[in-house]
Design an enzyme around this catalytic site. Structure first.
Site, mmCIF file in Angstrom:
data_model
loop_
_atom_site.group_PDB
_atom_site.id
_atom_site.type_symbol
_atom_site.label_atom_id
_atom_site.label_comp_id
_atom_site.label_asym_id
_atom_site.label_seq_id
_atom_site.Cartn_x
_atom_site.Cartn_y
_atom_site.Cartn_z
ATOM 1 N N LYS A 10 0.841 -1.195 0.000
ATOM 2 C CA LYS A 10 0.000 0.000 0.000
ATOM 3 C C LYS A 10 0.876 1.245 0.000
ATOM 4 C CE LYS A 10 -2.445 1.720 3.602
ATOM 5 N NZ LYS A 10 -3.550 1.935 4.568
ATOM 6 N N SER A 26 -3.466 1.949 -17.301
ATOM 7 C CA SER A 26 -2.456 1.814 -16.247
ATOM 8 C C SER A 26 -2.343 3.002 -15.299
ATOM 9 C CB SER A 26 -1.070 1.507 -16.829
ATOM 10 O OG SER A 26 -0.489 2.656 -17.397
ATOM 11 N N THR A 58 -6.424 -1.226 -12.059
ATOM 12 C CA THR A 58 -5.607 -1.108 -13.254
ATOM 13 C C THR A 58 -4.311 -1.871 -13.008
ATOM 14 O OG1 THR A 58 -4.748 0.475 -14.885
ATOM 15 C CG2 THR A 58 -4.568 1.114 -12.556
ATOM 16 N N TYR A 59 -3.280 -1.594 -13.783
ATOM 17 C CA TYR A 59 -1.986 -2.241 -13.569
ATOM 18 C C TYR A 59 -0.904 -1.179 -13.473
ATOM 19 C CZ TYR A 59 -1.439 -1.484 -18.584
ATOM 20 O OH TYR A 59 -1.359 -0.900 -19.829
ATOM 21 N N GLY A 74 -5.252 6.502 -19.261
ATOM 22 C CA GLY A 74 -6.390 5.885 -19.935
ATOM 23 C C GLY A 74 -7.718 6.332 -19.357
#
Length: 116
Positions: A10, A26, A58-59, A74
């Protein structure tokens, strides 16, 4: 074997430095923060907007180390603005206790301290 979804990483109260709707998906995260929390490139993360309550998954992709960049890319960029405070968290499946790597950052997205 009993698997549970456990928080493993985190980054608490990071500040969004850019929101780029024209980039393909992302979240770009300062690589120094990724290393401190064990988040790797391509890993799924949850991003919770403390400022307005929006949440996305997301990544992660690395931003230059030491840059302080936290960039929402995005479609997710439509829910975040520069200056918003966010929490970035990553989880995994585990069948044993996990010691999460949690950090607090300052207003410039620099490491402030480890969280319990």
């Amino acid at each position: 074997m009993k698997l549970r979804i456990i928080c493993k990483s985190k980054i608490h109260r990071a500040t969004v430095t850019d929101a780029n709707v024209n980039y393909i998906g992302s979240i770009s995260i300062d690589e120094a923060l990724m290393k401190l929390t064990g988040i790797v490139a391509g890993e799924q993360v949850a991003v919770w907007n403390v400022t307005n309550g929006q949440r996305i998954e997301t990544y992660a992709v690395p931003a230059p180390e030491g840059s302080g960049q936290i960039i929402i890319n995005g479609a997710g960029a439509r829910h975040f603005q520069v200056g918003d405070l966010v929490i970035i968290a990553a989880f995994y499946l585990a069948d044993e206790p996990v010691v999460p790597q949690m950090i607090l950052v300052d207003g410039k997205n620099r490491f402030a301290r480890h969280l319990p």
